[in-house]
Write a protein that holds these residues in place. Structure first.
Motif, PDB file in Angstrom:
ATOM      1  N   ALA A   1     -79.662 -35.372   2.523  1.00  9.43           N
ATOM      2  CA  ALA A   1     -78.524 -35.203   1.620  1.00  9.43           C
ATOM      3  C   ALA A   1     -77.326 -36.019   2.084  1.00  9.43           C
TER       4      ALA A   1
ATOM      5  N   ALA B   1     -70.153 -44.924   0.433  1.00  3.06           N
ATOM      6  CA  ALA B   1     -70.005 -46.323   0.827  1.00  3.06           C
ATOM      7  C   ALA B   1     -69.792 -47.189  -0.410  1.00  3.06           C
ATOM      8  N   ASP B   2     -70.527 -46.852  -1.467  1.00  2.13           N
ATOM      9  CA  ASP B   2     -70.468 -47.658  -2.681  1.00  2.13           C
ATOM     10  C   ASP B   2     -69.128 -47.501  -3.401  1.00  2.13           C
TER      11      ASP B   2
ATOM     12  N   THR C   1     -69.037 -35.768  -9.403  1.00  2.37           N
ATOM     13  CA  THR C   1     -70.333 -35.158  -9.730  1.00  2.37           C
ATOM     14  C   THR C   1     -71.226 -35.064  -8.498  1.00  2.37           C
ATOM     15  N   LYS C   2     -71.255 -36.162  -7.718  1.00  2.00           N
ATOM     16  CA  LYS C   2     -72.109 -36.189  -6.526  1.00  2.00           C
ATOM     17  C   LYS C   2     -71.631 -35.180  -5.485  1.00  2.00           C
TER      18      LYS C   2
ATOM     19  N   LEU D   1     -62.296 -39.117   0.463  1.00  2.00           N
ATOM     20  CA  LEU D   1     -62.521 -40.334  -0.307  1.00  2.00           C
ATOM     21  C   LEU D   1     -62.090 -40.151  -1.755  1.00  2.00           C
TER      22      LEU D   1
ATOM     23  N   GLY E   1     -66.431 -46.579  -1.993  1.00  2.00           N
ATOM     24  CA  GLY E   1     -65.467 -47.217  -1.096  1.00  2.00           C
ATOM     25  C   GLY E   1     -65.423 -48.719  -1.300  1.00  2.00           C
TER      26      GLY E   1
ATOM     27  N   GLN F   1     -72.695 -31.839  -6.456  1.00  2.00           N
ATOM     28  CA  GLN F   1     -74.125 -31.733  -6.181  1.00  2.00           C
ATOM     29  C   GLN F   1     -74.365 -31.463  -4.695  1.00  2.00           C
TER      30      GLN F   1
ATOM     31  N   LYS G   1     -67.906 -40.124 -11.145  1.00  4.47           N
ATOM     32  CA  LYS G   1     -69.250 -40.129 -10.585  1.00  4.47           C
ATOM     33  C   LYS G   1     -69.254 -39.481  -9.206  1.00  4.47           C
TER      34      LYS G   1
ATOM     35  N   THR H   1     -77.367 -38.735   3.891  1.00  5.09           N
ATOM     36  CA  THR H   1     -77.588 -40.161   3.684  1.00  5.09           C
ATOM     37  C   THR H   1     -77.364 -40.535   2.228  1.00  5.09           C
ATOM     38  N   GLY H   2     -77.874 -39.682   1.330  1.00  5.58           N
ATOM     39  CA  GLY H   2     -77.705 -39.945  -0.102  1.00  5.58           C
ATOM     40  C   GLY H   2     -76.249 -39.989  -0.493  1.00  5.58           C
ATOM     41  N   VAL H   3     -75.513 -39.013  -0.016  1.00  3.04           N
ATOM     42  CA  VAL H   3     -74.107 -38.959  -0.389  1.00  3.04           C
ATOM     43  C   VAL H   3     -73.311 -40.018   0.381  1.00  3.04           C
ATOM     44  N   GLY H   4     -73.756 -40.301   1.602  1.00  2.00           N
ATOM     45  CA  GLY H   4     -73.107 -41.341   2.393  1.00  2.00           C
ATOM     46  C   GLY H   4     -73.186 -42.690   1.702  1.00  2.00           C
ATOM     47  N   GLU H   5     -74.342 -42.973   1.108  1.00  2.00           N
ATOM     48  CA  GLU H   5     -74.510 -44.236   0.393  1.00  2.00           C
ATOM     49  C   GLU H   5     -73.567 -44.292  -0.807  1.00  2.00           C
ATOM     50  N   GLU H   6     -73.479 -43.166  -1.506  1.00  2.00           N
ATOM     51  CA  GLU H   6     -72.586 -43.121  -2.668  1.00  2.00           C
ATOM     52  C   GLU H   6     -71.134 -43.329  -2.232  1.00  2.00           C
TER      53      GLU H   6
END
Lengths: 92, 259
Positions: free
Chosen positions: B156, B165-166, B128-129, B40, B168, B132, B125, B158-163
């Motif tokens: 972890a 998705a966002d 950075t993620k 991504l 994207g 992390q 951003k 799910t958290g990164v998956g959301e980021e």
């Protein structure tokens, strides 16, 4: 609770904020259902505003899932009506 | 919550689980997620390059249009000086259209500039993620028992998956906007090439008949005003030049007078 404004970022709000958010959210949906562009944008802007002013921006190096995700700030009435179906959230 | 935010949350969650389901073994999820994140990040870079290309293209078109405006202005003056008012009016009308187009190009370029900045911030951003996530991944692999690792992996991921998705989503929206601008720029260029420059106003976004008529009205008023101004300029110059021509003998005799 953690709220994300899509394409913008995550904010940390109090659990007690949920009721207000729900109410503002319902107003935006009402505008959307009525097909009232002005009402939708005004209500949606109030919702975003509430999150931005009452929430604390989450640090960028934190990896947490949100409890609630708001549509992107530049969402059009048409997009809101279409409920963000279709492809595009994650490429591939 | 059944509202907009509820719907959005549901869609994002569905996307994330679809994304993570592709890795069947939970321990693979970590590596798989990480690999997707890197992909991504590459996509975001490509997206930024795409926006920059579009911006450069619009800037080039802007230069061309500026040249057109100068050329049409000159032509209008020449036509008026030659007494061809109709021709001058046509040239001014086209100049007017070109100027309106220039303004719209200007705001489109500014919007692309903003898109570029936003995507660059998103890239930072996401970087950075991912960093992390990478360190978390190593900790999980090294420190936790299989059962506990599974819980932490899914958190972890799910958290990164959301980021993901966002980012994207943000990128998709930026590219859609860019695509629209590009399509319009192409249409404008085609009209220019076909010489139907005057039809440009028909490309305005979501205009109705009244908008168009009002625009025509104000544009014809502007053209009239400009024509009058041009006439006055030429007019104030005309007697002088006529005088020069007329008083040729007087001028010629001046050196004698001076002498």
């Amino acid at each position: 609770m953690i709220v994300r404004i899509a394409t913008e970022g995550q904010y940390e709000l109090l659990e007690s904020d949920e009721d207000v958010l729900g109410e503002l959210d319902n107003q935006a949906v009402a505008g959307c259902d009525a097909g009232d562009e002005e009402m939708f944008h005004a209500a949606f802007a109030r919702l975003l505003d509430y999150v931005r002013t009452n929430g604390r921006p989450m640090p960028e190096d934190q990896l947490e899932a949100s409890d609630l995700i708001l549509p992107p700030p530049d969402t059009s009435l048409e997009e809101a009506k279409a409920e963000f179906t279709g492809e595009g959230l994650i490429p591939g | 919550m059944p509202g907009l935010s509820g719907r959005m949350s549901t869609i994002v969650k569905a996307k994330i689980s679809k994304l993570l389901d592709r890795a069947e073994d939970p321990s693979e999820t970590l590596e798989y997620s990480y690999q997707k994140q890197i992909e991504l990040l590459q996509n975001v870079k490509k997206g930024i390059a795409d926006v920059v290309t579009s911006k450069k293209r619009l800037q080039l078109q802007e230069e061309q249009l500026k040249g057109q405006v100068v050329k049409l202005d000159t032509q209008a003056r020449q036509a008026l000086a030659a007494g061809q008012e109709d021709l001058a009016r046509t040239a001014l009308e086209r100049k007017n259209v070109a100027q309106t187009e220039l303004q719209s190009l200007d705001s489109q370029i500014a919007e692309l500039e903003q898109q570029q900045e936003q995507m660059t911030a998103s890239e930072q951003k996401l970087r950075t993620k991912i960093e992390q996530f990478r360190s978390k991944k190593e900790v999980i692999k090294a420190q936790y028992s299989a059962a506990e690792a599974q819980v932490r992996i899914s958190e972890a991921a799910t958290g990164v998956g959301e980021e993901m998705a966002d980012v994207g989503l943000a990128m998709q929206r930026a590219l859609d906007k860019t695509e629209n601008m590009r399509a319009r720029a192409d249409a404008v260029q085609e009209l220019e090439a076909a010489g139907t420059f005057t039809d440009l106003t028909a490309l305005g976004p979501g205009e109705d008949d009244i908008d168009r008529q009002l625009k025509q009205l104000s544009s014809s008023t502007e053209v009239d005003a400009e024509l009058e101004k041009m006439k006055a300029e030429l007019g104030s110059g005309a007697p002088a030049s006529a005088g020069e021509l007329g008083s040729g003998s007087a001028q010629a005799s001046r050196p004698e007078a001076d002498a």
